[in-house]
Motif scaffolding. Sequence first.
Motif, mmCIF file in Angstrom:
data_model
loop_
_atom_site.group_PDB
_atom_site.id
_atom_site.type_symbol
_atom_site.label_atom_id
_atom_site.label_comp_id
_atom_site.label_asym_id
_atom_site.label_seq_id
_atom_site.Cartn_x
_atom_site.Cartn_y
_atom_site.Cartn_z
ATOM 1 N N GLY A 104 -7.009 -3.247 -4.178
ATOM 2 C CA GLY A 104 -6.590 -4.636 -4.032
ATOM 3 C C GLY A 104 -7.845 -5.482 -3.909
ATOM 4 O O GLY A 104 -8.786 -5.095 -3.204
ATOM 5 N N GLU A 116 -4.311 -6.216 -7.993
ATOM 6 C CA GLU A 116 -3.808 -5.072 -7.241
ATOM 7 C C GLU A 116 -3.246 -4.053 -8.218
ATOM 8 O O GLU A 116 -2.597 -4.407 -9.203
ATOM 9 C CB GLU A 116 -2.715 -5.504 -6.259
ATOM 10 N N HIS A 141 -6.076 3.483 -5.398
ATOM 11 C CA HIS A 141 -5.488 2.161 -5.615
ATOM 12 C C HIS A 141 -6.466 1.101 -5.112
ATOM 13 O O HIS A 141 -7.256 1.362 -4.206
ATOM 14 C CB HIS A 141 -4.155 2.016 -4.877
ATOM 15 N N THR A 167 -3.484 0.517 -9.536
ATOM 16 C CA THR A 167 -4.284 1.729 -9.588
ATOM 17 C C THR A 167 -5.576 1.440 -10.329
ATOM 18 O O THR A 167 -5.701 0.424 -11.026
ATOM 19 C CB THR A 167 -3.526 2.855 -10.305
ATOM 20 N N THR A 179 -2.527 8.415 4.665
ATOM 21 C CA THR A 179 -2.843 7.218 3.886
ATOM 22 C C THR A 179 -4.101 6.583 4.459
ATOM 23 O O THR A 179 -4.232 6.443 5.673
ATOM 24 C CB THR A 179 -1.689 6.208 3.941
ATOM 25 N N PHE A 213 -6.561 3.214 4.272
ATOM 26 C CA PHE A 213 -6.752 1.828 3.845
ATOM 27 C C PHE A 213 -8.187 1.464 4.202
ATOM 28 O O PHE A 213 -8.527 1.326 5.381
ATOM 29 C CB PHE A 213 -5.762 0.918 4.575
ATOM 30 N N VAL A 264 0.854 -1.187 0.000
ATOM 31 C CA VAL A 264 0.000 0.000 0.000
ATOM 32 C C VAL A 264 0.888 1.235 0.000
ATOM 33 O O VAL A 264 1.606 1.490 0.977
ATOM 34 C CB VAL A 264 -0.928 0.026 1.233
ATOM 35 N N PHE A 299 -6.466 3.466 -0.472
ATOM 36 C CA PHE A 299 -6.377 2.089 -0.971
ATOM 37 C C PHE A 299 -7.669 1.354 -0.652
ATOM 38 O O PHE A 299 -8.027 1.177 0.516
ATOM 39 C CB PHE A 299 -5.188 1.377 -0.329
ATOM 40 N N PHE A 359 -9.635 -1.931 -0.331
ATOM 41 C CA PHE A 359 -9.394 -3.360 -0.128
ATOM 42 C C PHE A 359 -10.732 -4.054 -0.337
ATOM 43 O O PHE A 359 -11.590 -4.051 0.552
ATOM 44 C CB PHE A 359 -8.849 -3.586 1.276
ATOM 45 N N CYS A 387 -11.245 5.938 -4.177
ATOM 46 C CA CYS A 387 -9.940 5.289 -4.031
ATOM 47 C C CYS A 387 -9.025 5.553 -5.219
ATOM 48 O O CYS A 387 -9.473 5.707 -6.350
ATOM 49 C CB CYS A 387 -10.111 3.786 -3.838
ATOM 50 N N ALA A 411 -1.862 7.050 -0.493
ATOM 51 C CA ALA A 411 -2.934 6.482 -1.307
ATOM 52 C C ALA A 411 -4.225 6.370 -0.503
ATOM 53 O O ALA A 411 -4.217 6.310 0.718
ATOM 54 C CB ALA A 411 -2.531 5.098 -1.818
#
Length: 324
Positions: free
Chosen positions: A222, A232, A220, A234, A203, A205, A45, A51, A53, A218, A49
């Motif tokens: 995953g 996973e 990025h 961008t 950041t 998540f 990560v 990110f 999930f 988001c 970002a």
Amino acid sequence: MTTTIDAAGDAMTASPAGGPAIVTRGLTKRFRGGQIAVDHLDLTVPRGAVFGFLGPNGSGKTTTIRMLLGLVTPTSGSSSILGAASPVQALTRVGALVEGPAFYPYLSGAANLRRFDAADPSADPRTVGRRVAEALDRVGLAAAAKKRYRAYSLGMRQRLAIAATLLGPRELLVLDEPTNGLDPQGTREVRNLIKDVAAGGTTVFVSSHLLAEVEQMCTHIGVMSTGRLVAEGTLTELRSASVPRIRVETPDSSLAAAALTAFGLTNIIPAPGEVSAELGDALPERVTAALVREGIAVRGLQVVHPTLEDVFVHLTGEGFDVEA
């Protein structure tokens, strides 16, 4: 440089300051009976970002978060947060919301945050009033600071929960299903809040099973499926995994399908009143010209780019919830 110790006791070199916010290598959790919740997860990560999930319920997202935060011991593998040697060393720089915190219903929002702050051994009690006020203001609850928690809407409750993660300086926020159970207005409030927090350099998540929400906030992604990371990257990188399609509105769908085949397009799907195909590298204006040359009536033509849902169905063969 720092090191972190994996579940087998081996040292693992962690990221230097300014490196990734989260790194896992082979992270695995196997429960009694042989059930594997997380299976050799390799995840990176980037700092700064937002990110997302993603994965269906039961795909291993929450178990992963619990291992990252030191709430569950991994069976094997390694993880590092903010380059720290252990989750405990990083927790003062991490704000986490996992399955929703419990608040006292008869206390005000501000009073509840004071109790959260008192549980933090690193917090300075002399500045609690200022920090609580700043956290409430940051999530848009300054006007409701003295209002009892039981009178808060679902959106306000989620914002208060995020405020609890922001009582001190945070380099990383870990949010597990922050929009779960919210109406559209509450979902929008939390989504905008996450964007604002990320704009300040934190950041984020965020675990979710709602594709539409992740796609809007988001940078990025995953994707988890049955305990494994199946994609996973961008948003742009993941969208490039699926090619755009061209949809032609025409009363001559069978003739149009034949013309598109002759033009070299693939995965052609004729339907009453229209035909669609994978565009590939072809230019839509040349496709239109080819149809017209064949005398096919073209009522409309549209290039349809893949949605995040299309990408994930293409990559995993599974569907996800797409609405809040």
